[in-house]
Design an enzyme around this catalytic site. Structure first.
Site, PDB file in Angstrom:
ATOM      1  N   ILE A  27     -34.841 -25.048 -56.265  1.00 58.44           N
ATOM      2  CA  ILE A  27     -35.091 -26.391 -55.771  1.00 58.44           C
ATOM      3  C   ILE A  27     -35.056 -27.344 -56.967  1.00 58.44           C
ATOM      4  O   ILE A  27     -35.705 -27.102 -57.981  1.00 58.44           O
ATOM      5  CB  ILE A  27     -36.468 -26.454 -55.077  1.00 58.44           C
ATOM      6  CG1 ILE A  27     -36.537 -25.458 -53.921  1.00 58.44           C
ATOM      7  CG2 ILE A  27     -36.779 -27.865 -54.591  1.00 58.44           C
ATOM      8  CD1 ILE A  27     -37.952 -25.206 -53.413  1.00 58.44           C
ATOM      9  N   SER A  29     -32.431 -28.006 -58.924  1.00 56.40           N
ATOM     10  CA  SER A  29     -31.547 -27.585 -60.020  1.00 56.40           C
ATOM     11  C   SER A  29     -30.281 -28.422 -60.134  1.00 56.40           C
ATOM     12  O   SER A  29     -29.553 -28.327 -61.123  1.00 56.40           O
ATOM     13  CB  SER A  29     -31.174 -26.101 -59.862  1.00 56.40           C
ATOM     14  OG  SER A  29     -30.488 -25.889 -58.641  1.00 56.40           O
ATOM     15  N   GLY A  30     -29.994 -29.250 -59.113  1.00 60.77           N
ATOM     16  CA  GLY A  30     -28.813 -30.112 -59.169  1.00 60.77           C
ATOM     17  C   GLY A  30     -27.658 -29.667 -58.299  1.00 60.77           C
ATOM     18  O   GLY A  30     -26.508 -30.066 -58.527  1.00 60.77           O
ATOM     19  N   GLU A  49     -26.797 -28.708 -48.161  1.00 59.57           N
ATOM     20  CA  GLU A  49     -27.746 -28.057 -47.255  1.00 59.57           C
ATOM     21  C   GLU A  49     -28.011 -28.980 -46.071  1.00 59.57           C
ATOM     22  O   GLU A  49     -28.213 -30.183 -46.253  1.00 59.57           O
ATOM     23  CB  GLU A  49     -29.053 -27.729 -47.984  1.00 59.57           C
ATOM     24  CG  GLU A  49     -28.962 -26.502 -48.837  1.00 59.57           C
ATOM     25  CD  GLU A  49     -30.322 -25.969 -49.266  1.00 59.57           C
ATOM     26  OE1 GLU A  49     -30.539 -24.753 -49.135  1.00 59.57           O
ATOM     27  OE2 GLU A  49     -31.146 -26.760 -49.741  1.00 59.57           O
ATOM     28  N   GLU A 104     -23.772 -25.462 -50.341  1.00 59.86           N
ATOM     29  CA  GLU A 104     -25.034 -25.381 -51.067  1.00 59.86           C
ATOM     30  C   GLU A 104     -25.843 -24.216 -50.519  1.00 59.86           C
ATOM     31  O   GLU A 104     -26.356 -24.271 -49.408  1.00 59.86           O
ATOM     32  CB  GLU A 104     -25.790 -26.700 -50.902  1.00 59.86           C
ATOM     33  CG  GLU A 104     -27.017 -26.837 -51.766  1.00 59.86           C
ATOM     34  CD  GLU A 104     -27.631 -28.227 -51.672  1.00 59.86           C
ATOM     35  OE1 GLU A 104     -28.775 -28.380 -52.127  1.00 59.86           O
ATOM     36  OE2 GLU A 104     -26.976 -29.139 -51.134  1.00 59.86           O
ATOM     37  N   ILE A 165     -41.070 -33.474 -58.490  1.00 60.05           N
ATOM     38  CA  ILE A 165     -42.096 -34.519 -58.455  1.00 60.05           C
ATOM     39  C   ILE A 165     -41.454 -35.898 -58.515  1.00 60.05           C
ATOM     40  O   ILE A 165     -41.818 -36.821 -57.759  1.00 60.05           O
ATOM     41  CB  ILE A 165     -43.089 -34.339 -59.621  1.00 60.05           C
ATOM     42  CG1 ILE A 165     -43.933 -33.077 -59.410  1.00 60.05           C
ATOM     43  CG2 ILE A 165     -44.000 -35.563 -59.741  1.00 60.05           C
ATOM     44  CD1 ILE A 165     -44.825 -32.737 -60.588  1.00 60.05           C
TER      45      ILE A 165
END
Length: 230
Positions: A27, A29-30, A49, A104, A165
């Site tokens: 999650i 990571s680009g 996704e 993705e 975040i």
């Protein structure tokens, strides 16, 4: 004879399918950014996704429910994720000029990374786990879900925790550093297995976006199926 004709047609259909590339990573990571990089290639069919689909399953936000109570909702969420990934991975190209299908994460990721991690962390009871495994095994046996290349955007959990975040997705507000470490460990285990099924191209995605894009340019020939013949 009719059975032989059917088998021949099925074999030809598989042989002509596009080169399949799964963009994998933790999650944050680009992955979405990586896929957008290939917008300039008209022969690439790209699929991020299906977050909006997961957020509205007949009015139910399965993604939000899963993060709000991971023990209760992991099983239905992973069941639906498998279905949505399966549709993306096996659907026909959007036009006849498509030679590469890029998406993705993959069906294989759901099985070998997130489902395995959920079982390890006791988010799934054994009957739920066995149901998901049986569903995957049947899929793998009866459909062509094979991958040709995995692009792994490798990151450390600390780096992606900061990114999660900063981007502030509502559903991800409950994502902990511990969970990101678990996902990272699952990826590292899965992609080190000798029977992953295809080549794995690992890119250091801890670096800035410009550096990652340089790597995507450098390896674009391979990512776009260079030397691959249908």
């Amino acid at each position: 004879m009719s059975n032989m004709n059917a088998i021949t047609k099925a074999t030809r259909a598989i042989a002509k399918r596009p080169f399949r590339v799964s963009i994998e990573g933790n999650i944050g990571s680009g992955k979405s950014t990586c896929i957008k990089f290939f917008d300039k290639y008209p022969n690439v069919d790209k699929h991020g996704e299906p977050l909006n689909e997961w957020r509205n399953v007949s009015g139910h936000n399965l993604l939000g429910l899963m993060y709000s109570d991971i023990n209760k909702w992991t099983f239905p969420f992973q069941h639906y994720v498998h279905l949505s990934r399966l549709k993306i991975q096996t659907s026909a190209p959007s036009n006849p000029n498509i030679t590469v299908k890029m998406f993705e994460r993959s069906v294989q990721n759901s099985r070998h990374c997130f489902v395995e991690n959920a079982k390890k962390q006791n988010f799934l009871e054994d009957p739920e786990y066995q149901t998901l495994i049986a569903w995957f095994d049947y899929t793998e046996k009866c459909l062509d879900i094979s991958l040709d290349l995995i692009v792994y955007l490798r990151t450390t959990p600390e780096v992606v925790f900061e990114r999660v975040i900063k981007r502030g997705r509502a559903e991800e507000s409950e994502v902990s550093l511990e969970y990101l470490q678990e996902v990272h460990d699952s990826y590292e285990h899965w992609l080190s297995l000798p029977d992953v099924g295809c080549e794995v191209l690992t890119i250091d995605a801890n670096r800035g976006l410009d550096c990652v894009i340089e790597d995507l340019e450098r390896y674009s020939y391979k990512i776009l199926g260079g030397n691959h013949t249908n």
